[in-house]
Every structure is written in C-alpha cells, then in structure tokens.
Write an enzyme that holds these catalytic residues in place. Structure first.
Site, PDB file in Angstrom:
ATOM      1  N   GLY A  82       0.755  -1.357  -0.006  1.00  0.00           N
ATOM      2  CA  GLY A  82      -0.017  -0.085   0.139  1.00  0.00           C
ATOM      3  C   GLY A  82       0.916   1.218   0.064  1.00  0.00           C
ATOM      4  O   GLY A  82       1.937   1.383   0.559  1.00  0.00           O
ATOM      5  N   ARG A 146       1.131  -5.909  -4.887  1.00  0.00           N
ATOM      6  CA  ARG A 146       1.159  -6.796  -3.861  1.00  0.00           C
ATOM      7  C   ARG A 146       1.665  -8.023  -4.122  1.00  0.00           C
ATOM      8  O   ARG A 146       1.365  -9.164  -3.319  1.00  0.00           O
ATOM      9  CB  ARG A 146      -0.161  -6.682  -3.160  1.00  0.00           C
ATOM     10  CG  ARG A 146      -0.642  -5.516  -2.479  1.00  0.00           C
ATOM     11  CD  ARG A 146      -1.978  -5.553  -1.658  1.00  0.00           C
ATOM     12  NE  ARG A 146      -2.367  -4.346  -0.914  1.00  0.00           N
ATOM     13  CZ  ARG A 146      -1.605  -3.894   0.167  1.00  0.00           C
ATOM     14  NH1 ARG A 146      -0.586  -4.601   0.870  1.00  0.00           N
ATOM     15  NH2 ARG A 146      -2.130  -2.789   0.742  1.00  0.00           N
ATOM     16  N   ASP A 177       5.493  -7.701   5.593  1.00  0.00           N
ATOM     17  CA  ASP A 177       5.710  -9.130   4.726  1.00  0.00           C
ATOM     18  C   ASP A 177       6.600  -8.834   3.487  1.00  0.00           C
ATOM     19  O   ASP A 177       7.522  -9.822   3.426  1.00  0.00           O
ATOM     20  CB  ASP A 177       4.384  -9.199   4.055  1.00  0.00           C
ATOM     21  CG  ASP A 177       3.399  -9.943   4.952  1.00  0.00           C
ATOM     22  OD1 ASP A 177       3.762 -11.176   5.530  1.00  0.00           O
ATOM     23  OD2 ASP A 177       2.144  -9.557   5.213  1.00  0.00           O
ATOM     24  N   LYS A 203       7.905   0.709   5.645  1.00  0.00           N
ATOM     25  CA  LYS A 203       7.020   1.622   4.886  1.00  0.00           C
ATOM     26  C   LYS A 203       5.653   1.029   5.447  1.00  0.00           C
ATOM     27  O   LYS A 203       5.416  -0.247   5.323  1.00  0.00           O
ATOM     28  CB  LYS A 203       7.041   1.563   3.450  1.00  0.00           C
ATOM     29  CG  LYS A 203       5.980   2.205   2.756  1.00  0.00           C
ATOM     30  CD  LYS A 203       5.345   0.986   1.826  1.00  0.00           C
ATOM     31  CE  LYS A 203       4.429  -0.122   2.530  1.00  0.00           C
ATOM     32  NZ  LYS A 203       3.562  -0.772   1.879  1.00  0.00           N
ATOM     33  N   THR A 204       4.698   1.821   5.822  1.00  0.00           N
ATOM     34  CA  THR A 204       3.173   1.646   6.037  1.00  0.00           C
ATOM     35  C   THR A 204       2.614   2.570   6.885  1.00  0.00           C
ATOM     36  O   THR A 204       3.077   3.028   7.902  1.00  0.00           O
ATOM     37  CB  THR A 204       3.017   0.119   6.583  1.00  0.00           C
ATOM     38  OG1 THR A 204       1.674   0.002   6.789  1.00  0.00           O
ATOM     39  CG2 THR A 204       3.802  -0.138   8.082  1.00  0.00           C
ATOM     40  N   ILE A 205       1.413   2.982   6.270  1.00  0.00           N
ATOM     41  CA  ILE A 205       0.718   4.072   7.127  1.00  0.00           C
ATOM     42  C   ILE A 205       0.244   3.585   8.436  1.00  0.00           C
ATOM     43  O   ILE A 205       0.071   4.079   9.177  1.00  0.00           O
ATOM     44  CB  ILE A 205      -0.420   4.810   6.387  1.00  0.00           C
ATOM     45  CG1 ILE A 205      -1.390   3.541   6.205  1.00  0.00           C
ATOM     46  CG2 ILE A 205       0.098   5.479   5.081  1.00  0.00           C
ATOM     47  CD1 ILE A 205      -2.778   4.015   5.694  1.00  0.00           C
ATOM     48  N   ASP A 206       0.121   2.092   8.354  1.00  0.00           N
ATOM     49  CA  ASP A 206      -0.561   1.272   9.734  1.00  0.00           C
ATOM     50  C   ASP A 206       0.119   1.640  11.007  1.00  0.00           C
ATOM     51  O   ASP A 206      -0.215   1.416  12.105  1.00  0.00           O
ATOM     52  CB  ASP A 206      -0.465  -0.059   9.334  1.00  0.00           C
ATOM     53  CG  ASP A 206      -1.410  -0.381   8.051  1.00  0.00           C
ATOM     54  OD1 ASP A 206      -2.095   0.455   7.718  1.00  0.00           O
ATOM     55  OD2 ASP A 206      -1.515  -1.516   7.652  1.00  0.00           O
ATOM     56  N   TYR A 244     -26.097  15.008  14.124  1.00  0.00           N
ATOM     57  CA  TYR A 244     -25.384  13.313  13.525  1.00  0.00           C
ATOM     58  C   TYR A 244     -24.713  12.916  14.710  1.00  0.00           C
ATOM     59  O   TYR A 244     -23.818  13.403  15.002  1.00  0.00           O
ATOM     60  CB  TYR A 244     -24.878  13.665  12.173  1.00  0.00           C
ATOM     61  CG  TYR A 244     -25.750  13.951  11.068  1.00  0.00           C
ATOM     62  CD1 TYR A 244     -26.840  13.112  10.702  1.00  0.00           C
ATOM     63  CD2 TYR A 244     -25.392  14.895  10.179  1.00  0.00           C
ATOM     64  CE1 TYR A 244     -27.696  13.606   9.538  1.00  0.00           C
ATOM     65  CE2 TYR A 244     -26.142  15.442   9.093  1.00  0.00           C
ATOM     66  CZ  TYR A 244     -27.469  14.509   8.803  1.00  0.00           C
ATOM     67  OH  TYR A 244     -28.101  14.920   7.793  1.00  0.00           O
ATOM     68  N   MET A 251      -8.426   3.320   8.394  1.00  0.00           N
ATOM     69  CA  MET A 251      -7.578   2.339   8.000  1.00  0.00           C
ATOM     70  C   MET A 251      -6.749   1.942   8.826  1.00  0.00           C
ATOM     71  O   MET A 251      -6.139   2.840   9.740  1.00  0.00           O
ATOM     72  CB  MET A 251      -6.857   2.876   6.569  1.00  0.00           C
ATOM     73  CG  MET A 251      -6.756   1.947   5.555  1.00  0.00           C
ATOM     74  SD  MET A 251      -5.941   2.571   3.985  1.00  0.00           S
ATOM     75  CE  MET A 251      -6.908   1.671   2.888  1.00  0.00           C
ATOM     76  N   GLY A 252      -5.956   0.912   8.666  1.00  0.00           N
ATOM     77  CA  GLY A 252      -4.749   0.319   9.385  1.00  0.00           C
ATOM     78  C   GLY A 252      -4.821  -1.088   9.722  1.00  0.00           C
ATOM     79  O   GLY A 252      -4.055  -1.508  10.687  1.00  0.00           O
ATOM     80  N   GLU A 312      -9.897  -0.178  11.360  1.00  0.00           N
ATOM     81  CA  GLU A 312     -10.227  -0.935  10.257  1.00  0.00           C
ATOM     82  C   GLU A 312     -10.373  -2.607  10.663  1.00  0.00           C
ATOM     83  O   GLU A 312     -11.147  -3.040  10.243  1.00  0.00           O
ATOM     84  CB  GLU A 312      -9.324  -0.846   9.219  1.00  0.00           C
ATOM     85  CG  GLU A 312      -9.580  -1.684   8.058  1.00  0.00           C
ATOM     86  CD  GLU A 312      -8.505  -1.070   6.734  1.00  0.00           C
ATOM     87  OE1 GLU A 312      -8.691  -0.477   5.914  1.00  0.00           O
ATOM     88  OE2 GLU A 312      -7.372  -1.575   7.107  1.00  0.00           O
ATOM     89  N   TYR A 426      -7.886   5.587   1.889  1.00  0.00           N
ATOM     90  CA  TYR A 426      -7.149   6.036   0.689  1.00  0.00           C
ATOM     91  C   TYR A 426      -6.994   7.506   0.647  1.00  0.00           C
ATOM     92  O   TYR A 426      -5.979   7.701  -0.175  1.00  0.00           O
ATOM     93  CB  TYR A 426      -7.863   5.476  -0.523  1.00  0.00           C
ATOM     94  CG  TYR A 426      -8.158   3.885  -0.459  1.00  0.00           C
ATOM     95  CD1 TYR A 426      -7.015   3.068  -0.869  1.00  0.00           C
ATOM     96  CD2 TYR A 426      -9.187   3.366   0.113  1.00  0.00           C
ATOM     97  CE1 TYR A 426      -7.192   1.828  -0.880  1.00  0.00           C
ATOM     98  CE2 TYR A 426      -9.595   1.945   0.034  1.00  0.00           C
ATOM     99  CZ  TYR A 426      -8.224   0.987  -0.249  1.00  0.00           C
ATOM    100  OH  TYR A 426      -8.399  -0.328  -0.168  1.00  0.00           O
TER     101      TYR A 426
HETATM  102  P1  FBP Z   1       0.617  -2.072   3.602  1.00  0.00           P
HETATM  103  O1  FBP Z   1       0.618  -2.678   4.771  1.00  0.00           O
HETATM  104  O2  FBP Z   1       1.206  -2.675   2.484  1.00  0.00           O
HETATM  105  O3  FBP Z   1       1.492  -0.663   4.063  1.00  0.00           O
HETATM  106  O4  FBP Z   1      -0.806  -1.405   3.358  1.00  0.00           O
HETATM  107  C1  FBP Z   1      -1.358  -0.923   4.382  1.00  0.00           C
HETATM  108  C2  FBP Z   1      -2.832  -0.543   4.062  1.00  0.00           C
HETATM  109  O5  FBP Z   1      -3.107   0.759   3.635  1.00  0.00           O
HETATM  110  C3  FBP Z   1      -3.826  -1.023   5.043  1.00  0.00           C
HETATM  111  O6  FBP Z   1      -4.089  -0.180   6.071  1.00  0.00           O
HETATM  112  C4  FBP Z   1      -5.067  -1.588   4.208  1.00  0.00           C
HETATM  113  O7  FBP Z   1      -5.744  -2.438   4.795  1.00  0.00           O
HETATM  114  C5  FBP Z   1      -4.632  -2.017   2.933  1.00  0.00           C
HETATM  115  O8  FBP Z   1      -3.467  -1.440   2.967  1.00  0.00           O
HETATM  116  C6  FBP Z   1      -5.806  -1.731   1.812  1.00  0.00           C
HETATM  117  O9  FBP Z   1      -4.966  -2.538   0.865  1.00  0.00           O
HETATM  118  P2  FBP Z   1      -5.396  -2.079  -0.716  1.00  0.00           P
HETATM  119  O10 FBP Z   1      -4.593  -1.224  -1.097  1.00  0.00           O
HETATM  120  O11 FBP Z   1      -4.787  -3.253  -1.411  1.00  0.00           O
HETATM  121  O12 FBP Z   1      -6.718  -1.830  -0.876  1.00  0.00           O
END
Ligand code: FBP
Length: 553
Positions: A82, A146, A177, A203-206, A244, A251-252, A312, A426
C-alpha cells in the site's frame, strides 16, 4: 493551465534535512557493529532457516573510511504494498547518496511492485525524472503492487532478473511481509553463492512496523495528520449542526495505531482500540452496549451528536467473529477451487455454513447479509480477509440503532438518533509527505545506500530518536531476522516479522484511557486543521502524538 499545483512546485524546492552523521562527506562515513542478535521468537527454528544471515549485529554509523564507497554500482529499487507518503523521497535519498559516491552509478526502478522484478520490467531513474517526484506523495514514480516474492521459483526468477541487469543491490520498500521476503531473498541469494545485497525499508501508514530499533515506519505521520484534519472537520460540523452521530472507520488493517493517534489528536466521544477488545474479550454485543451507553448519556445532556472512531481491523479482534474469520480463511484456502466454482452467494453461504463449526456458523448466520458477503470476498495474497472492504462501521451502526430502538420502546432513551458513516483510508495514503516524513523517508533512502556500500544484506534501514530534531537522529541497520518469529499462514508456520500492536501498557494508550470518559460525555473536540509545510517549527515539525508520549520518561 498549470499541470502541476503551486504546492507541488514549492515542495520540489524543499531540501530534506539529514541526521548529523549524513551531513559528512559520504566518503567519510563507515559503520560500527554491535553484538550478535537473536530473533524476537522461535530462535532455534529461525537460526536453521536463516543459516547465512541469522544473528548479524545491529549497525550504527560513525566517521571513517569505507574503501568500497566509490565503487560504480547498479542498484534496483521496488515499492511494495500500500502507498505511504514519503516513498518517492526514499528513492530520491537513495539516488542522491548513490550518485554522490560515484556519478556513474545507476538506479533502476522495478515497475508495478515486486511483479516488476519477476517480469523484468524496470526503468533507469534519471536525475530529471526523480526531480519531478521529490517531496510528493503517492508511489506513481514507479508504481507499486502486492505480488509476493516467496517461493523458490520466484527467488530464482528474481535472481535471474538482477543478474541479467547486472544489479548487485536491491532495495525493497515495504511493510512487514515485504521486509520478511527481503530477508528470505537475501538468504536465498547467499546460499546460491551470489554476492548481492538486499536491503528493506520500513514503509506503512499502519504504524505496526516498529520495534526496539525502528521507532515508526514512514507514512504514518502524514496519513494520521490527514485523517485527524478530516475527523476534526467532521467534529466541528457536528458540533455546529448538532444532529448527527458520525461513525468513522479508519484504515490500519490489524493494529489500531492510526485510530489511537487520531483519538489523541482530536478527542472523539468514542474510539475503539482493537487490542483492548481482544484483551478484555469483548463480544460484539458488549461493544454495541458501550457505544449505546455513551449515546444515551450524551442525549440526557441534550447532545444528540457525536464522533465514534472504529479501527479497520476491529472485526477480527472481536473474539467470536475473529474465530469465524480464522475458520473461514482456512476453509477457503483449503477448498479454493471448489469454493470458486460456487457461483451464487446463496450457494457459497450454504456450503460455508455446512463446513464451519457450530458456533461459527451461528455467528456467520447472525451477521447482516452485506457483511456475510464481504467476509466471503477474495482473500489478499496472504490468505487473509481484506478488512478494508468490510463495512464494520455500518455493521456497528445497524446494531446500535436497533438497540436504541429497543431502549426507546422501553422508555429508557428519549434522544434522537441520526447518523452518517465514513471510511477514511485511501484519502491519507498518497498525500504530500509532512516535513517529518519527507526528512525521514529521504534519510532512510540515504541510509539504505550506506548499508549497501558496506556490503550488508538482510538488513532493514533503521533510524532511531525520531522525536528529536533531525540532526540528532541515529541512523543504522537492523538485521531483519531480529524482528522475526514463526506464525501460522494459510495453515503453515512461516517466518514473519512480528507486527507491533498497540501496547496496552504503553503511555500513549494509558493517556487515552485517562481522558476517554471525559471525552465521551463532554464535547471536547480538538480541530487539528491541515498539515503545514511552511512556517514555525512548532507547527511544521510536529511528531506523532503517540511517539512523543511513548518517548516520555
Ligand atoms: P501496507 O501494509 O502494504 O502498507 O498497506 C496498508 C493498507 O493501507 C492497510 O491499512 C489497508 O488495510 C490495506 O493497505 C488496503 O489495501 P489495498 O490498497 O490493497 O486496498
């Protein structure tokens, strides 16, 4: 008409800051080796699996000569998984260090992620091309994907591609991974007697790729700032119209770092932390009751509005649903062909129900149809359910709304309940990197080259002390095997980097717990506003809140 935004033009001129040691002449930087290392778990098995690369020392940099620094090299780079803001800067940092050491060296970008290596699709990255991507978000410079490189055949194909292009060093920019696979490839290459260096970049926003030597992955800061801005805007909107309840999924994937960080920044009425749900074994009904309780209490104060943050991956941490998902993953992996031959949802759910345990079949049938469908859609390349496609926010909303209806009939709730759902994901993955991520990612790329120049392989670039000013950062390298243990994947034990989940004993979570009861009932929203790139340091250099809290004595 301009085809580049004004901000992008201005960001091209930003010069990423480097740690003090990297401000030295590149010919005057060498390494210091620490003690041999052990993996975080399953030491005996991992030692056998990684005969060649296991146990290598942690690396730091110091002033001194590396006789090989100026060799002419061909280096390959690939973006995997991602998107995360800063990816382009890793490549720019790598390129700048590589060409500073020898202007004849070349950098090749594999296209579309790891499949670019398998299919031998790459471009040479020229200075002009790189310049149009400096300090920008996204991964569009070379694309990402991926595809996993994990089988013997794929390792052999990769080796073949690298040799054919005379590339002796490969940098893999990816999550847990992809870095695991970088370690496996490094081991494979050595076993084949090849002199090649494979380096991983976190790398990862998570935010779940962290540990003793990795404070946080790049991208987390930029993404959480975007989400927090949006949550703050929604909070102010609802505090204005007061009509509301917003259910916001963030995400995460598995860990709730993003949700926790955004909660610390915005003070929502409710933020669910999956790790706590798992720890306290909270059922879906209990989670619903907790949310309902806050809604009812706020309505008693005349406040029929609020903000709920939902991570998420929550669905997998609710014990009974988690068990169901594990069974489904296994079932679908073992009977993939048969399952795919079932064409209608009715046939699929009937077959699944017959093959699940009694408890899981009950849970599956009790879920609304859209969620049942989402649980059966394609698995990701690891055989896991794609949590970003499960509408947990809608599931919770439906259940909460039903329960409020019951309470109303019983005369226990007199409020009004109107709601909106959102999924923030996204929108945060490809924005311009913050100054922090721009500096950090650039330094990681620079660092990657210096590890290559020392002939190190199976290492991840690691920079510590990130809460401090950039000059005080401590760059280095950590052997990837050190972060690994064995976990079950598609029914088999596999070496993987251990995901760092939210630490329930950590200071960030404890700070949240100290405040959450007050935030639940009393409207206490904070409105972070948009990311700032120009201006005073206290505005433009802010570190992630959770990182700051964790680093406090
Ligand atoms: P990575 O672990 O590859 O950095 O991706 C993180 C992520 O943004 C998750 O937060 C999310 O669940 C997933 O990618 C969404 O995947 P995709 O881009 O394939 O829809």
């Amino acid at each position: 008409m301009n085809d580049v935004s004004l901000l992008q033009k201005l960001r091209y001129q930003y010069k990423p800051k480097l740690p003090a040691i990297f401000q030295e002449d590149i010919r005057n930087i060498t390494i210091e080796k620490g003690e041999p290392t052990e993996s975080v778990g399953n030491q005996t098995e991992l030692k056998q699996m990684f005969e060649k690369t296991y146990g290598r020392p942690v690396i730091t940099f110091t002033r001194g000569k590396n006789p090989n620094i100026s060799l002419k090299r061909n280096v390959g780079v690939v973006l995997s998984g991602g998107q995360a803001p800063g990816g382009h800067n890793v490549i720019a940092g790598l390129f700048d260090a590589l060409t500073k050491s020898n202007s004849q060296s070349k950098l090749f970008g594999f296209l579309g992620g790891p499949s670019g290596i398998l299919e031998n699709k790459a471009i040479e990255l020229t200075p002009q091309y790189i310049d149009t991507y400096r300090n920008t978000g996204g991964f569009d410079m070379i694309g990402s994907g991926r595809t996993k490189i994990e089988t013997e055949e794929q390792f052999e194909t990769s080796l073949h591609t690298l040799k054919e292009r005379d590339i002796r060093s490969l940098v893999i920019i990816g999550g847990d991974d992809s870095n695991t696979n970088a370690a496996l490839l490094a081991e494979y290459v050595l076993k084949k007697g090849e002199e090649m260096t494979i380096i991983g970049v976190p790398k990862t926003i998570d935010g779940d790729l962290r540990g003793e030597h990795v404070d946080v992955s790049f991208g987390f800061d930029s993404a959480t700032k975007v989400y927090s801005e949006l949550i703050g805007n929604i909070a102010r909107d609802t505090n204005s119209a007061k009509k509301y309840w917003h259910f916001i999924k963030l995400m995460g994937r598995s860990a709730s770092h993003i949700c926790l960080e955004c909660a610390l920044k915005t003070h929502p009425n409710i933020a669910i932390i999956s790790e706590e749900v798992e720890d306290t074994q909270k059922t879906l009904n209990q989670i619903v009751e907790d949310i309902v309780d806050v809604i009812v209490r706020r309505s008693e104060n005349g406040e029929n509005f609020g903000i709920t943050l939902i991570p998420e991956g929550l669905i997998e941490f609710i014990p009974e649903v988690g068990k169901l998902i594990t069974e489904l993953n296994k079932l679908l992996a073992e009977h993939e062909l048969h399952f795919n031959s079932l064409k209608t949802f009715e046939d699929q759910s009937e077959w699944v129900n017959k093959n699940l345990s009694r408890d899981s079949s009950y849970v599956f049938s009790s879920l609304p149809y859209p969620i049942q469908r989402q649980l059966l859609i394609d698995r990701d390349p690891h055989g896991n359910v794609q949590v970003s496609r499960i509408e947990t926010e809608k599931l919770l909303l439906d259940l909460v709304s039903d329960r409020l209806g019951e309470l109303k009939n019983e005369g226990k709730y007199r409020g009004k309940f109107s709601s909106q759902t959102h999924f923030l994901g996204y929108e945060g993955r490809s924005g311009f990197p913050t100054n922090f991520d721009a500096d950090y990612a650039y330094s990681l790329g620079y660092n990657a080259f210096l590890l290559i120049a020392e002939g190190l392989t199976g290492y991840m670039t690691a920079i510590k002390n990130l809460v401090k000013p950039v000059e005080d950062w401590i760059p280095g390298g950590v052997p990837i095997t050190m972060m690994m243990n064995l976990e079950e994947r598609k029914g088999k034990l596999k070496p993987v980097i251990k995901k760092a989940m939210v630490d329930l004993k950590g200071k960030a979570f404890k700070t949240f717990v100290r405040h959450r009861n007050e935030w639940a009932v009393k409207t206490s929203y904070v409105y972070p506003g948009s990311t700032q790139y120009f201006g005073p340091a206290e505005l433009c250099e802010v570190r992630p809140e959770s990182l700051l809290l964790e680093s406090k004595d």
